[in-house]
Design a protein around this motif. Structure first.
Motif, PDB file in Angstrom:
ATOM      1  N   ARG A  92     -28.590 -83.274 -47.275  1.00 45.68           N
ATOM      2  CA  ARG A  92     -28.020 -84.204 -48.238  1.00 45.68           C
ATOM      3  C   ARG A  92     -28.030 -85.629 -47.723  1.00 45.68           C
ATOM      4  O   ARG A  92     -28.241 -86.571 -48.487  1.00 45.68           O
ATOM      5  N   SER A  93     -27.754 -85.775 -46.460  1.00 44.84           N
ATOM      6  CA  SER A  93     -27.735 -87.110 -45.866  1.00 44.84           C
ATOM      7  C   SER A  93     -27.879 -86.986 -44.352  1.00 44.84           C
ATOM      8  O   SER A  93     -27.619 -85.927 -43.774  1.00 44.84           O
ATOM      9  N   THR A 124     -26.338 -94.799 -42.470  1.00 43.09           N
ATOM     10  CA  THR A 124     -26.569 -93.528 -43.125  1.00 43.09           C
ATOM     11  C   THR A 124     -27.674 -93.678 -44.163  1.00 43.09           C
ATOM     12  O   THR A 124     -27.920 -94.780 -44.672  1.00 43.09           O
ATOM     13  N   SER A 161     -29.195 -91.348 -47.640  1.00 39.91           N
ATOM     14  CA  SER A 161     -29.034 -90.171 -48.491  1.00 39.91           C
ATOM     15  C   SER A 161     -30.397 -89.600 -48.861  1.00 39.91           C
ATOM     16  O   SER A 161     -31.438 -90.242 -48.648  1.00 39.91           O
ATOM     17  N   SER A 162     -30.374 -88.419 -49.460  1.00 38.12           N
ATOM     18  CA  SER A 162     -31.628 -87.794 -49.892  1.00 38.12           C
ATOM     19  C   SER A 162     -32.300 -88.613 -50.986  1.00 38.12           C
ATOM     20  O   SER A 162     -33.508 -88.479 -51.202  1.00 38.12           O
ATOM     21  N   ASP A 177     -25.923 -83.696 -42.810  1.00 41.09           N
ATOM     22  CA  ASP A 177     -25.196 -82.859 -43.775  1.00 41.09           C
ATOM     23  C   ASP A 177     -26.223 -81.849 -44.276  1.00 41.09           C
ATOM     24  O   ASP A 177     -27.014 -82.143 -45.167  1.00 41.09           O
TER      25      ASP A 177
END
Length: 122
Positions: A32-33, A50, A52-53, A98
């Protein structure tokens, strides 16, 4: 077994550049991330960046415009390009993911790498 492995740390002079890599391995259904965190001597671990996808990236104020996080489409390999490095960037850098692994129970888990040391010094 699913794991995250960082590489690319080392010694660099102030003003220099360095790129860290994080690779996720094992039976992975989805990520997911992914993120990079760091921990300097005597300090708490802090978030650096970070992604994310969907490709959305966020950065700590202290590294904005100097660091860039990127990754492949599945986020199984993520990079942290660091430039204009300062002494205060010296820390152990950790990759965090994640991750939905192909194992029971099927649930997203937070995984951490073992860390890679970045030393900025002349």
């Amino acid at each position: 077994q699913v794991q995250l492995v960082e590489s690319g740390g080392g010694l660099v002079q102030p003003g220099g550049s360095l790129t860290l890599s994080c690779t996720a391995s094992g039976s992975i259904l989805n990520i997911r991330s992914m993120g990079w965190h760091r921990q300097a001597p005597g300090k708490e671990r802090e978030l650096v960046a970070t992604i994310s996808s969907a490709g959305s990236a966020k950065y700590a104020d202290s590294v904005k415009a100097r660091f860039t996080i990127s990754g492949d489409n599945a986020l199984k390999t993520v990079f942290l390009q660091m430039s204009s490095l300062k002494d205060e960037d010296t820390a152990v850098y950790y990759c965090r993911g994640d991750v939905l692994a192909n194992e029971i129970p099927l649930t997203y888990r937070e995984l951490w790498g073992q860390g890679t040391l970045v030393t900025v010094s002349s």
